[in-house]
Design an enzyme around this catalytic site. Sequence first.
Site, PDB file in Angstrom:
ATOM      1  CE1 TYR A 125      -4.096   1.943   0.457  1.00  0.00           C
ATOM      2  CE2 TYR A 125      -2.698   3.291   1.862  1.00  0.00           C
ATOM      3  CZ  TYR A 125      -3.869   3.119   1.156  1.00  0.00           C
ATOM      4  OH  TYR A 125      -4.812   4.118   1.123  1.00  0.00           O
ATOM      5  CB  THR A 142     -14.007   4.641   3.717  1.00  0.00           C
ATOM      6  OG1 THR A 142     -12.786   3.888   3.788  1.00  0.00           O
ATOM      7  CG2 THR A 142     -13.691   6.128   3.689  1.00  0.00           C
TER       8      THR A 142
END
Length: 263
Positions: free
Chosen positions: A168, A203
Amino acid sequence: MQAEKLFDLRGQVAVVTGAASGLGLAITKTLAANGAHVALLDLNVDTLAAATNWVKDHGYSAESHQVDVSDSAALRTTIDGVAERHGRLDILVANAGISGGPNSRTDAGAIENVSDELWNRVVDVNLTATFVAIQSAAKHMKKQKSGRIVAIASIAGLRGDPMTGYAYASSKGAVVNLVKQASWELAPYNVLVNGIAPGPFRTNIAGGRIREPEIEKAFADTVPLGRIAETDEIMGLALLLCSKASSFMTGAVIPIDGGTVAI
Ligand SMILES: NC(=O)c1ccc[n+]([C@@H]2O[C@H](COP(=O)([O-])OP(=O)(O)OC[C@H]3O[C@@H](n4cnc5c(N)ncnc54)[C@H](O)[C@@H]3O)[C@@H](O)[C@H]2O)c1
Protein backbone atom coordinates in the site's frame (compact mmCIF):
# COMPACT_ATOMS: atom_id res chain seq x y z
CA MET A 1 -15.82 36.13 -7.38
CA GLN A 2 -18.79 34.55 -5.64
CA ALA A 3 -18.11 31.12 -4.19
CA GLU A 4 -20.95 29.69 -6.26
CA LYS A 5 -19.25 30.77 -9.51
CA LEU A 6 -15.80 29.59 -8.43
CA PHE A 7 -17.09 26.09 -7.78
CA ASP A 8 -19.69 25.86 -10.57
CA LEU A 9 -19.29 22.61 -12.55
CA ARG A 10 -22.40 22.92 -14.72
CA GLY A 11 -21.87 21.53 -18.24
CA GLN A 12 -18.85 19.49 -17.19
CA VAL A 13 -18.41 15.74 -17.54
CA ALA A 14 -16.62 13.84 -14.78
CA VAL A 15 -15.40 10.27 -14.31
CA VAL A 16 -14.89 8.98 -10.77
CA THR A 17 -13.38 5.53 -10.18
CA GLY A 18 -14.34 3.63 -7.06
CA ALA A 19 -17.38 5.90 -6.94
CA ALA A 20 -19.75 3.55 -5.11
CA SER A 21 -18.36 3.87 -1.59
CA GLY A 22 -16.34 5.95 0.82
CA LEU A 23 -14.31 8.85 -0.51
CA GLY A 24 -15.29 8.20 -4.15
CA LEU A 25 -18.97 8.40 -3.27
CA ALA A 26 -18.49 11.61 -1.28
CA ILE A 27 -16.55 13.15 -4.18
CA THR A 28 -19.20 11.98 -6.66
CA LYS A 29 -21.93 13.61 -4.58
CA THR A 30 -20.18 16.98 -4.41
CA LEU A 31 -19.28 17.02 -8.11
CA ALA A 32 -22.87 16.16 -9.05
CA ALA A 33 -24.37 18.63 -6.56
CA ASN A 34 -22.28 21.41 -8.12
CA GLY A 35 -23.52 20.64 -11.62
CA ALA A 36 -21.24 18.02 -13.19
CA HIS A 37 -22.55 14.98 -15.01
CA VAL A 38 -20.77 12.13 -13.23
CA ALA A 39 -19.89 8.72 -14.65
CA LEU A 40 -19.55 6.40 -11.67
CA LEU A 41 -17.13 3.50 -12.21
CA ASP A 42 -16.92 0.68 -9.68
CA LEU A 43 -16.47 -3.05 -9.33
CA ASN A 44 -19.33 -3.62 -6.92
CA VAL A 45 -22.58 -3.80 -8.86
CA ASP A 46 -24.92 -3.40 -5.86
CA THR A 47 -23.27 -0.40 -4.23
CA LEU A 48 -22.76 1.12 -7.68
CA ALA A 49 -26.50 0.94 -8.36
CA ALA A 50 -27.30 2.43 -4.94
CA ALA A 51 -24.80 5.27 -5.40
CA THR A 52 -26.06 6.07 -8.90
CA ASN A 53 -29.65 6.07 -7.68
CA TRP A 54 -28.69 8.45 -4.86
CA VAL A 55 -27.29 10.92 -7.38
CA LYS A 56 -30.27 10.66 -9.73
CA ASP A 57 -32.84 10.73 -6.91
CA HIS A 58 -31.38 14.07 -5.82
CA GLY A 59 -32.03 15.47 -9.29
CA TYR A 60 -28.39 15.35 -10.41
CA SER A 61 -26.97 13.78 -13.55
CA ALA A 62 -25.18 10.42 -13.54
CA GLU A 63 -24.39 7.22 -15.40
CA SER A 64 -22.77 4.08 -14.08
CA HIS A 65 -20.33 1.49 -15.38
CA GLN A 66 -19.35 -1.72 -13.67
CA VAL A 67 -15.65 -2.12 -14.32
CA ASP A 68 -12.65 -3.64 -12.58
CA VAL A 69 -10.08 -0.86 -12.87
CA SER A 70 -7.27 -3.43 -12.87
CA ASP A 71 -8.59 -4.60 -16.26
CA SER A 72 -6.70 -1.95 -18.23
CA ALA A 73 -8.49 -2.62 -21.52
CA ALA A 74 -11.93 -2.36 -19.90
CA LEU A 75 -10.97 0.82 -18.04
CA ARG A 76 -9.68 2.46 -21.24
CA THR A 77 -12.81 1.47 -23.17
CA THR A 78 -15.07 2.81 -20.43
CA ILE A 79 -13.34 6.19 -20.14
CA ASP A 80 -13.14 6.55 -23.94
CA GLY A 81 -16.84 5.71 -24.16
CA VAL A 82 -17.83 8.41 -21.66
CA ALA A 83 -15.67 11.03 -23.40
CA GLU A 84 -16.87 10.09 -26.87
CA ARG A 85 -20.58 9.95 -26.00
CA HIS A 86 -20.49 13.37 -24.31
CA GLY A 87 -17.99 14.90 -26.72
CA ARG A 88 -15.81 15.97 -23.77
CA LEU A 89 -14.19 14.93 -20.52
CA ASP A 90 -13.50 17.66 -17.99
CA ILE A 91 -12.72 15.88 -14.72
CA LEU A 92 -11.16 12.57 -13.74
CA VAL A 93 -10.96 11.51 -10.12
CA ALA A 94 -8.79 8.38 -9.97
CA ASN A 95 -9.90 7.18 -6.57
CA ALA A 96 -10.39 3.39 -6.64
CA GLY A 97 -8.01 1.69 -4.25
CA ILE A 98 -7.61 -1.21 -1.87
CA SER A 99 -5.75 -1.74 1.37
CA GLY A 100 -2.43 -3.52 1.38
CA GLY A 101 -3.05 -6.08 4.08
CA PRO A 102 -1.47 -6.09 7.54
CA ASN A 103 0.78 -3.21 8.56
CA SER A 104 4.50 -3.76 8.40
CA ARG A 105 5.01 -3.75 12.19
CA THR A 106 3.04 -7.02 12.50
CA ASP A 107 4.44 -10.47 11.77
CA ALA A 108 1.95 -10.96 8.94
CA GLY A 109 3.00 -7.66 7.37
CA ALA A 110 6.74 -8.07 7.84
CA ILE A 111 8.74 -7.85 4.65
CA GLU A 112 9.39 -11.61 4.40
CA ASN A 113 5.66 -12.33 4.55
CA VAL A 114 4.46 -10.02 1.77
CA SER A 115 3.27 -12.40 -0.96
CA ASP A 116 3.72 -11.76 -4.66
CA GLU A 117 -0.04 -12.12 -5.02
CA LEU A 118 -0.81 -9.34 -2.50
CA TRP A 119 1.90 -7.06 -3.85
CA ASN A 120 0.74 -7.45 -7.46
CA ARG A 121 -2.95 -6.99 -6.70
CA VAL A 122 -2.36 -3.81 -4.67
CA VAL A 123 0.00 -2.35 -7.27
CA ASP A 124 -2.43 -3.25 -10.08
CA VAL A 125 -5.40 -1.51 -8.44
CA ASN A 126 -3.72 1.40 -6.64
CA LEU A 127 -0.96 2.33 -9.09
CA THR A 128 -1.37 0.78 -12.54
CA ALA A 129 -5.10 1.53 -12.74
CA THR A 130 -4.45 5.12 -11.62
CA PHE A 131 -1.91 5.43 -14.43
CA VAL A 132 -4.26 3.91 -17.02
CA ALA A 133 -7.13 6.17 -15.92
CA ILE A 134 -4.92 9.26 -16.17
CA GLN A 135 -3.53 8.10 -19.53
CA SER A 136 -7.03 7.55 -20.92
CA ALA A 137 -8.43 10.84 -19.65
CA ALA A 138 -5.36 12.81 -20.73
CA LYS A 139 -5.82 11.73 -24.34
CA HIS A 140 -9.19 13.50 -24.48
CA MET A 141 -8.22 16.44 -22.27
CA LYS A 142 -5.10 17.23 -24.33
CA LYS A 143 -7.24 17.49 -27.45
CA GLN A 144 -9.76 19.82 -25.83
CA LYS A 145 -6.96 21.77 -24.10
CA SER A 146 -8.58 21.66 -20.68
CA GLY A 147 -9.12 19.23 -17.86
CA ARG A 148 -8.75 18.45 -14.20
CA ILE A 149 -7.24 15.23 -12.92
CA VAL A 150 -7.23 14.34 -9.24
CA ALA A 151 -5.58 11.17 -7.95
CA ILE A 152 -6.30 9.89 -4.48
CA ALA A 153 -2.97 8.97 -2.91
CA SER A 154 -2.52 8.66 0.87
CA ILE A 155 -0.32 10.06 3.61
CA ALA A 156 1.16 6.54 3.46
CA GLY A 157 2.65 7.68 0.15
CA LEU A 158 4.31 10.76 1.66
CA ARG A 159 6.48 9.02 4.24
CA GLY A 160 6.96 5.61 5.82
CA ASP A 161 3.65 4.73 7.44
CA PRO A 162 3.30 2.65 10.61
CA MET A 163 -0.38 1.90 9.97
CA THR A 164 -0.15 0.27 6.53
CA GLY A 165 1.73 -2.44 4.68
CA TYR A 166 4.54 -2.40 2.14
CA ALA A 167 2.42 -2.77 -0.98
CA TYR A 168 0.00 0.00 0.00
CA ALA A 169 2.63 2.53 1.06
CA SER A 170 4.75 1.80 -2.02
CA SER A 171 1.83 2.03 -4.44
CA LYS A 172 0.67 5.33 -2.95
CA GLY A 173 4.19 6.77 -2.98
CA ALA A 174 4.28 6.02 -6.69
CA VAL A 175 0.90 7.71 -7.19
CA VAL A 176 2.35 10.87 -5.62
CA ASN A 177 5.15 10.93 -8.19
CA LEU A 178 2.80 9.95 -11.02
CA VAL A 179 0.79 13.11 -10.27
CA LYS A 180 3.94 15.24 -10.41
CA GLN A 181 5.15 13.59 -13.62
CA ALA A 182 1.81 14.03 -15.38
CA SER A 183 1.48 17.63 -14.19
CA TRP A 184 4.66 18.60 -16.07
CA GLU A 185 3.64 17.06 -19.35
CA LEU A 186 0.03 18.16 -19.28
CA ALA A 187 0.43 21.76 -18.05
CA PRO A 188 0.93 23.22 -21.57
CA TYR A 189 -2.43 21.71 -22.50
CA ASN A 190 -4.19 23.40 -19.56
CA VAL A 191 -4.74 19.98 -18.00
CA LEU A 192 -4.15 20.34 -14.26
CA VAL A 193 -3.11 17.28 -12.28
CA ASN A 194 -3.19 17.19 -8.49
CA GLY A 195 -3.34 14.63 -5.73
CA ILE A 196 -5.08 14.28 -2.41
CA ALA A 197 -3.26 12.45 0.39
CA PRO A 198 -5.88 11.47 2.96
CA GLY A 199 -5.16 10.40 6.50
CA PRO A 200 -7.62 7.99 8.14
CA PHE A 201 -11.25 8.33 6.99
CA ARG A 202 -14.23 6.27 8.12
CA THR A 203 -14.90 4.26 4.93
CA ASN A 204 -15.29 0.64 3.87
CA ILE A 205 -11.64 0.13 2.98
CA ALA A 206 -10.18 -3.13 4.35
CA GLY A 207 -13.73 -4.37 4.94
CA GLY A 208 -14.54 -1.32 7.07
CA ARG A 209 -12.11 -2.38 9.83
CA ILE A 210 -11.41 1.26 10.62
CA ARG A 211 -14.93 1.37 12.14
CA GLU A 212 -13.91 -1.15 14.83
CA PRO A 213 -13.35 0.86 18.05
CA GLU A 214 -9.84 -0.48 18.75
CA ILE A 215 -8.64 0.12 15.22
CA GLU A 216 -10.30 3.51 15.04
CA LYS A 217 -8.52 4.48 18.28
CA ALA A 218 -5.17 3.26 16.97
CA PHE A 219 -5.59 5.47 13.90
CA ALA A 220 -7.00 8.42 15.88
CA ASP A 221 -4.00 8.30 18.22
CA THR A 222 -1.73 9.12 15.25
CA VAL A 223 -3.74 12.25 14.35
CA PRO A 224 -3.11 15.61 16.07
CA LEU A 225 -6.84 16.44 15.78
CA GLY A 226 -7.41 13.26 17.78
CA ARG A 227 -9.96 11.57 15.56
CA ILE A 228 -10.45 9.96 12.17
CA ALA A 229 -12.37 11.86 9.47
CA GLU A 230 -15.91 11.38 8.18
CA THR A 231 -16.13 10.72 4.44
CA ASP A 232 -17.86 14.04 3.68
CA GLU A 233 -14.79 15.90 4.95
CA ILE A 234 -13.07 15.11 1.62
CA MET A 235 -15.66 17.13 -0.32
CA GLY A 236 -14.21 20.65 0.01
CA LEU A 237 -10.70 19.76 -1.15
CA ALA A 238 -11.96 17.54 -3.97
CA LEU A 239 -14.30 20.27 -5.24
CA LEU A 240 -11.52 22.84 -5.02
CA LEU A 241 -9.20 20.70 -7.18
CA CYS A 242 -11.92 19.99 -9.76
CA SER A 243 -13.12 23.58 -10.15
CA LYS A 244 -11.85 26.89 -11.40
CA ALA A 245 -11.11 27.86 -7.81
CA SER A 246 -7.79 26.01 -8.24
CA SER A 247 -6.89 27.35 -11.70
CA PHE A 248 -3.20 27.97 -10.79
CA MET A 249 -2.66 24.66 -9.01
CA THR A 250 -1.00 21.69 -10.63
CA GLY A 251 1.48 19.08 -9.42
CA ALA A 252 0.35 19.49 -5.82
CA VAL A 253 -0.37 16.57 -3.51
CA ILE A 254 -2.26 17.90 -0.54
CA PRO A 255 -2.55 16.08 2.78
CA ILE A 256 -5.98 16.05 4.42
CA ASP A 257 -5.06 14.31 7.62
CA GLY A 258 -5.88 16.25 10.76
CA GLY A 259 -2.25 17.37 10.95
CA THR A 260 -0.61 13.92 10.89
CA VAL A 261 2.24 14.64 8.49
CA ALA A 262 2.93 18.00 10.14
CA ILE A 263 4.54 16.27 13.10
N1 LIG B 1 -10.18 5.51 4.07
C1 LIG B 1 -8.98 5.93 4.35
O1 LIG B 1 -8.62 6.07 5.52
C2 LIG B 1 -8.03 6.28 3.24
C3 LIG B 1 -6.82 6.91 3.57
C4 LIG B 1 -5.93 7.23 2.56
C5 LIG B 1 -6.24 6.96 1.24
N2 LIG B 1 -7.42 6.33 0.96
C6 LIG B 1 -7.69 6.05 -0.45
O2 LIG B 1 -8.97 6.52 -0.81
C7 LIG B 1 -9.44 5.79 -1.93
C8 LIG B 1 -10.88 5.36 -1.67
O3 LIG B 1 -10.89 4.42 -0.61
P1 LIG B 1 -12.01 4.39 0.51
O4 LIG B 1 -11.34 4.52 1.81
O5 LIG B 1 -13.12 5.30 0.14
O6 LIG B 1 -12.45 2.85 0.41
P2 LIG B 1 -13.85 2.14 0.07
O7 LIG B 1 -13.53 0.69 0.13
O8 LIG B 1 -14.93 2.68 0.94
O9 LIG B 1 -14.13 2.57 -1.42
C9 LIG B 1 -13.35 2.08 -2.48
C10 LIG B 1 -14.23 1.84 -3.69
O10 LIG B 1 -13.40 1.39 -4.76
C11 LIG B 1 -14.00 0.25 -5.35
N3 LIG B 1 -12.98 -0.62 -5.92
C12 LIG B 1 -12.04 -1.34 -5.26
N4 LIG B 1 -11.33 -2.06 -6.12
C13 LIG B 1 -11.82 -1.79 -7.35
C14 LIG B 1 -11.50 -2.24 -8.65
N5 LIG B 1 -10.54 -3.14 -8.85
N6 LIG B 1 -12.20 -1.75 -9.70
C15 LIG B 1 -13.19 -0.86 -9.50
N7 LIG B 1 -13.54 -0.40 -8.29
C16 LIG B 1 -12.87 -0.87 -7.23
C17 LIG B 1 -14.75 -0.44 -4.22
O11 LIG B 1 -15.77 -1.30 -4.72
C18 LIG B 1 -15.28 0.75 -3.45
O12 LIG B 1 -16.54 1.16 -3.92
C19 LIG B 1 -8.48 4.63 -2.12
O13 LIG B 1 -7.57 4.94 -3.16
C20 LIG B 1 -7.75 4.57 -0.79
O14 LIG B 1 -6.48 4.00 -0.88
C21 LIG B 1 -8.32 5.99 1.92
